[in-house]
Motif scaffolding. Structure first.
Motif, mmCIF file in Angstrom:
data_model
loop_
_atom_site.group_PDB
_atom_site.id
_atom_site.type_symbol
_atom_site.label_atom_id
_atom_site.label_comp_id
_atom_site.label_asym_id
_atom_site.label_seq_id
_atom_site.Cartn_x
_atom_site.Cartn_y
_atom_site.Cartn_z
ATOM 1 N N VAL A 149 0.833 -1.221 0.000
ATOM 2 C CA VAL A 149 0.000 0.000 0.000
ATOM 3 C C VAL A 149 0.862 1.264 0.000
ATOM 4 O O VAL A 149 0.366 2.363 0.213
ATOM 5 N N ARG A 169 -5.550 3.734 3.327
ATOM 6 C CA ARG A 169 -4.803 2.577 2.812
ATOM 7 C C ARG A 169 -4.296 1.713 3.957
ATOM 8 O O ARG A 169 -4.296 0.485 3.874
ATOM 9 N N ALA A 173 -4.796 -2.251 4.677
ATOM 10 C CA ALA A 173 -3.659 -3.142 4.961
ATOM 11 C C ALA A 173 -3.888 -3.868 6.281
ATOM 12 O O ALA A 173 -3.606 -5.074 6.391
ATOM 13 N N LEU A 203 -5.595 -0.878 -6.199
ATOM 14 C CA LEU A 203 -5.348 -1.690 -4.998
ATOM 15 C C LEU A 203 -6.455 -2.730 -4.819
ATOM 16 O O LEU A 203 -6.186 -3.910 -4.552
#
Ligand SMILES: Nc1ncnc2c1ncn2[C@@H]1O[C@H](COP(=O)(O)OP(=O)(O)OP(=O)(O)O)[C@@H](O)[C@H]1O
Ligand SMILES: [Mg+2]
Length: 276
Positions: A149, A169, A173, A203
């Protein structure tokens, strides 16, 4: 929908006193797919996540997760068992990191249950190497996700001092560090600029392609929803008013009306900007 149903929600209801936040909702989400839940503010989207993840006890209906270990009924399980045993992970609409802990520590803490499981076994107590190995694995996993990330160089920064997009992010994660079977993301694009939203699309697609899981996505940003979703469920006032492919939802008259109202004066929600 392709693939086996990972999540089966049947006749879900959630009442808060006289308010019906979720009303007789049924839908499925498949492994290997991103299923979006969209709808205007107050439609009941976060309440669905709260029911799925044990933050709310549903007033009615059933929620089942099908996995390698068989079929698990989530309603009735504690939130810790839903996270730890059923492997359902979530992020929050209002970011819930540990702001004073470092970025790396946030990911390490997320794996606490796995580390202590290794330590609590009698063999683990007698053999500290087992505990150390679990810690080392957790650190490797944390660093790996920070790398994915783009936050590895921020590992020692307090999470609370990261820019907003980076915190979002980091939350993803953290959820992924627990190796979820079902990943529930509540407005991961909220507060992101267009470049960050595009990075989020990448992502999410990478996560979906490279991990054996299903993703549930609550999102108002249609540039994200329409690009990454396989299937979309639309709620309005707690009721499912439509479901289907992005293309079908984009052109669904009931969906357009729910977002725009009768007079069609508001911004078009379906594919061209923020919906609500
Ligand atoms: N714990 C609660 N107690 C009482 N009412 C609640 C509770 N949680 C949610 N509600 C109500 O349930 C309805 C649905 O709320 P919810 O947060 O699920 O909507 P949402 O679709 O996530 O909206 P938004 O897009 O604004 O995040 C709202 O009317 C909200 O006020
Ligand atoms: Mg919400």
């Amino acid at each position: 929908m392709s693939g086996a149903a990972l999540l089966e929600v049947r006749n879900l209801a959630m009442r808060f006193g006289g308010l019906i936040a979720v009303d007789d909702l049924s839908f499925e989400a498949c492994r290997g797919e991103i299923t979006a839940i969209i709808g205007p503010n107050g439609a009941g989207k976060t309440t669905v996540f709260n029911c799925l993840t044990g933050f709310c006890r549903p007033s009615g209906g059933s929620i089942c997760l099908n996995g390698a270990g068989g079929r698990v009924q989530l309603n009735g399980l504690s939130r810790h068992r839903i996270a730890g045993e059923a492997k359902v992970a979530r992020t929050f609409q209002n970011i819930r990191l540990f702001p004073a802990m470092t970025v790396l520590e946030n990911l390490f803490v997320a794996q606490h249950a796995e580390i202590t499981r290794a330590a609590s076994l009698l063999a683990g107590l007698l053999n500290l190497s087992r505990y150390r190995a679990a810690r080392a694995r957790a650190l490797d996993t944390a660093r790996d996700w920070l790398d994915r990330v783009g936050l590895l160089d921020q590992a020692d920064t307090p999470a609370g001092s990261l820019p907003y997009g980076a915190q979002r992010r980091l939350e993803i994660a953290r959820a992924m560090c627990t190796r979820p079977r079902l990943l529930c993301l509540d407005e991961p694009a909220a507060g992101l600029n267009p470049r960050e939203s595009a990075e989020l699309n990448d992502l999410l697609n990478t996560i979906r392609e490279n991990h054996d899981l299903g993703v549930l996505l609550i999102e108002h940003d249609m540039s994200v929803v329409m690009h990454v979703s396989h299937h979309i469920v639309v709620l309005d006032h707690g009721v499912k008013i439509a479901e289907g492919t992005p293309q079908a939802i984009r052109n669904d008259a009931r969906v357009i009306k729910a977002y725009l109202g009768e007079d069609d004066q508001a911004e078009d929600p379906c594919g061209r900007g923020r919906a609500a």
